[in-house]
Design a protein around this motif. Structure first.
Motif, short mmCIF file in Angstrom:
data_model
loop_
_atom_site.label_atom_id
_atom_site.label_comp_id
_atom_site.label_asym_id
_atom_site.label_seq_id
_atom_site.Cartn_x
_atom_site.Cartn_y
_atom_site.Cartn_z
N ARG A 33 -17.81 -51.85 -61.18
CA ARG A 33 -16.85 -52.54 -60.32
C ARG A 33 -15.30 -51.30 -60.89
NH1 ARG A 33 -15.43 -58.83 -59.44
NH2 ARG A 33 -15.31 -57.81 -61.92
N LEU A 34 -14.58 -51.61 -59.80
CA LEU A 34 -13.64 -50.38 -60.40
C LEU A 34 -12.05 -51.95 -60.16
CD1 LEU A 34 -12.17 -49.02 -62.14
CD2 LEU A 34 -11.30 -47.67 -59.27
N ILE A 35 -11.74 -52.44 -61.22
CA ILE A 35 -9.97 -53.19 -60.95
C ILE A 35 -9.09 -52.86 -60.43
CG2 ILE A 35 -9.34 -55.68 -61.69
CD1 ILE A 35 -11.84 -56.41 -62.62
N GLY A 36 -8.42 -52.12 -59.74
CA GLY A 36 -7.01 -51.80 -60.16
C GLY A 36 -5.92 -53.11 -60.17
N VAL A 37 -5.00 -52.86 -60.77
CA VAL A 37 -3.93 -54.06 -61.10
C VAL A 37 -2.73 -52.93 -61.00
CG1 VAL A 37 -5.53 -55.16 -63.09
CG2 VAL A 37 -4.35 -53.18 -63.61
N SER A 38 -2.00 -53.66 -61.10
CA SER A 38 -0.69 -53.07 -60.47
C SER A 38 0.92 -54.47 -60.80
CB SER A 38 0.00 -52.11 -58.96
OG SER A 38 1.31 -51.25 -59.53
N GLY A 39 1.65 -54.11 -61.09
CA GLY A 39 2.88 -54.85 -60.84
C GLY A 39 3.53 -55.06 -61.81
N CYS A 40 5.36 -55.87 -61.13
CA CYS A 40 6.90 -55.10 -60.79
C CYS A 40 6.99 -55.91 -61.74
CB CYS A 40 6.99 -54.62 -59.20
SG CYS A 40 6.43 -53.72 -58.42
N ALA A 41 8.09 -56.01 -62.24
CA ALA A 41 9.08 -57.24 -62.88
C ALA A 41 10.33 -56.89 -62.20
CB ALA A 41 9.14 -56.71 -63.85
N PRO A 42 10.86 -58.18 -61.92
CA PRO A 42 12.35 -58.21 -61.50
C PRO A 42 12.91 -57.73 -62.32
CG PRO A 42 11.82 -60.43 -62.21
CD PRO A 42 10.53 -59.43 -62.40
N GLU A 43 14.27 -56.61 -61.70
CA GLU A 43 14.91 -56.42 -62.78
C GLU A 43 15.95 -57.25 -62.82
OE1 GLU A 43 16.46 -52.57 -61.27
OE2 GLU A 43 14.61 -52.38 -60.39
N THR A 44 16.58 -57.32 -64.01
CA THR A 44 17.55 -58.77 -64.11
C THR A 44 19.05 -57.76 -63.78
OG1 THR A 44 17.05 -58.86 -66.06
CG2 THR A 44 19.63 -59.59 -65.99
N PRO A 45 19.79 -58.56 -62.14
CA PRO A 45 21.13 -57.75 -61.93
C PRO A 45 22.03 -57.99 -63.42
CG PRO A 45 19.99 -59.85 -61.13
CD PRO A 45 19.39 -59.59 -62.08
N VAL A 46 22.42 -56.84 -63.08
CA VAL A 46 24.30 -56.99 -63.66
C VAL A 46 25.18 -57.39 -62.50
CG1 VAL A 46 25.86 -55.36 -64.24
CG2 VAL A 46 23.60 -54.52 -64.33
N ALA A 47 25.87 -59.07 -62.42
CA ALA A 47 26.81 -59.50 -62.17
C ALA A 47 27.69 -59.64 -62.78
CB ALA A 47 25.88 -60.67 -61.83
N ASP A 48 29.12 -59.32 -62.06
CA ASP A 48 30.52 -59.71 -62.56
C ASP A 48 30.49 -61.89 -62.05
OD1 ASP A 48 32.87 -60.14 -62.93
OD2 ASP A 48 34.03 -58.51 -61.62
N ALA A 49 31.36 -61.22 -63.66
CA ALA A 49 31.33 -63.37 -63.38
C ALA A 49 32.29 -63.60 -62.70
CB ALA A 49 31.07 -63.96 -65.11
N TYR A 50 33.26 -62.65 -62.42
CA TYR A 50 34.49 -63.02 -61.66
C TYR A 50 34.30 -62.98 -60.10
CZ TYR A 50 35.61 -64.32 -66.59
OH TYR A 50 36.30 -64.24 -67.62
N GLY A 51 33.22 -62.70 -59.73
CA GLY A 51 32.63 -62.21 -57.95
C GLY A 51 32.35 -62.24 -57.20
N ALA A 52 31.64 -60.86 -58.35
CA ALA A 52 29.97 -59.98 -57.63
C ALA A 52 28.95 -61.24 -57.69
CB ALA A 52 29.65 -58.74 -58.38
N GLY A 53 29.47 -62.67 -58.43
CA GLY A 53 28.00 -62.99 -58.01
C GLY A 53 27.51 -63.16 -56.99
N ILE A 54 28.64 -63.46 -56.71
CA ILE A 54 28.14 -64.12 -54.61
C ILE A 54 27.08 -63.35 -54.05
CG2 ILE A 54 30.08 -62.67 -53.59
CD1 ILE A 54 31.03 -65.61 -52.09
N LEU A 55 26.95 -62.08 -54.33
CA LEU A 55 26.00 -60.63 -54.32
C LEU A 55 24.45 -61.38 -54.38
CD1 LEU A 55 28.20 -57.90 -53.20
CD2 LEU A 55 27.53 -59.23 -51.62
#
Length: 94
Positions: A33-55
């Motif tokens: 039997r063949l088992i197919g596997v895959s995965g996606c890791a969340p990327e760490t968003p680059v956020a500006d602590a002085y305003g862009a964090g809202i997005l």
């Protein structure tokens, strides 16, 4: 010792069709039997602590949607390959 299960990683790289074909051939040759596997890791968003964090929420939601689409595509390729090869298979993606 007989092989009863084989695992193949499924992604969208250029060598994936050949990898799937070879994995299906090995599974067929060994009655495995063949088992197919895959995965996606969340990327760490680059956020500006002085305003862009809202997005940040929208960015993370867009990444989640993209990851789900990527995994669904990988699963479809895997299922198509095992069906064409006549091999029993199982999908595991996260």
């Amino acid at each position: 010792m007989p092989w009863t299960s084989l695992i193949v990683y499924v992604d969208d790289e250029a060598d994936n069709p050949a990898r799937l074909t070879e994995a299906c051939a090995l599974a067929s040759a060994h009655g495995a039997r063949l088992i197919g596997v895959s995965g996606c890791a969340p990327e760490t968003p680059v956020a500006d602590a002085y305003g862009a964090g809202i997005l940040l929420g929208e960015v993370m939601a867009a990444q989640q949607a993209r990851n789900e689409t990527t995994l669904k595509s990988a699963e479809q390729r895997f299922r198509g390959a095992i069906e064409a090869a006549g091999v029993e298979g199982e999908w595991r993606g996260d």
